[in-house]
Write an enzyme that holds these catalytic residues in place. Sequence first.
Site, short mmCIF file in Angstrom:
data_model
loop_
_atom_site.label_atom_id
_atom_site.label_comp_id
_atom_site.label_asym_id
_atom_site.label_seq_id
_atom_site.Cartn_x
_atom_site.Cartn_y
_atom_site.Cartn_z
CG ASP A 92 52.20 29.24 45.33
OD1 ASP A 92 51.79 28.14 45.73
OD2 ASP A 92 52.27 30.25 46.05
NE ARG A 93 47.86 29.27 37.86
CZ ARG A 93 47.74 30.45 37.23
NH1 ARG A 93 48.34 30.62 36.06
NH2 ARG A 93 47.04 31.41 37.75
#
Length: 399
Positions: free
Chosen positions: A187-188
């Site tokens: 995930d970012r």
Amino acid sequence: MKRKREEEKSKANDSNSNGNGNGNGNSNNNMEIVWQTPANPPVKEDYIFRDGRRNVKPYYFEFISHVKNRWAGKTIVDLFAEEFKGRPYDYYVSAVKCGRIQVDEEMVPVSYTVKSSQKISHFLHRHEPPVMAWDVSILQKEPDVLTVCKPPSVPVHPCGQYRKNTVVGILQAEHDLAPLFPVHRLDRLVSGLLILARNASKADLFRQQIEAGKVIKRYIARVNGVFPEGEQVVDVNINYNASAGRSTAESGDSLGDTPLKGKAACTKFTRISTNGTHSIVLCEPITGRTHQIRVHLQYTGYPIANDMLYLCEHVTHREGMSADRAAAYSHHSPPPVSSDKSESSSEDFSIDPICTNCPNLAPKGYEGHEEGLWLHCVRYSGPGWTYECPYPDWATLSL
């Protein structure tokens, strides 16, 4: 790598720039615009470093869509104003008049009615959101595999508003590494080990091993409270809501009257250390669902201590901090940034006269300084191979 660019002259005149709200309409007359395509690789000069953030110089990019059945019969301006509400109506009028919005590669009047399946091009002055100005550190460089330490806040590959401000884009711009094939997803806001294959066949081999359950994945998280000793196994379905951008844990019996909607998910947790307020927890996801570790930690009552998405009233924090305090907590100092990335306000970029984001670097609606999540990938191992990443500073708890 030499950049290939396709240049055009804007046919806009002064009247076409009305409604932009930035007072720069006259500068649009006969301005030269350089359009970029996905074939244009990012380069070092694309980035501006300010206030601890990596920004991307705005650039012109063609967004392509095709008319859906429900769009057919609308005027080109009404279509954009109703379906893409991030910009004012007057912007779309100006964009159609000066050819920034075209149908089937032709300029059309603002009264033009679109038809199903037609190609619509929006030549947009694109502003990417900034990310934290940390290096993408290379851990191992092999003939067919590259491993890096991914910084938080940086997406792995182009998605949404991000194209150049991605791990893949930065590696191409700063190390001339391309093509790269991400083997797994982070995930970012998550940091840590990222494995990238350097050819498609190697990427397929990794993915086959992951799908066959032959890869052991290890993460660490900093959670609220004193996490229990011993291995804790959470075997609870996860249901991802794309519109809300978050997942929920589904407890219950799948054989009951109400069938579970989520997908099966299992994570093993083991406490590494605690200081009575926070705990460092080893997380071993057996499956790979969206936000799996975050949701399963929330389900246990020990959410990640700065995870604003899953710190909610339904969770017992158990001696932990409040969500507001967790978000404000000074969690770690940034790793060193390369010497040629000195922060400077002297860098400039061309202001576009009808752009609704200019003169700012960040796009409109960007909420400001976003920090990383206290979740870090530390190790992946499979048949005959192991890759590791150092622990972040926040993994050391002060008593």
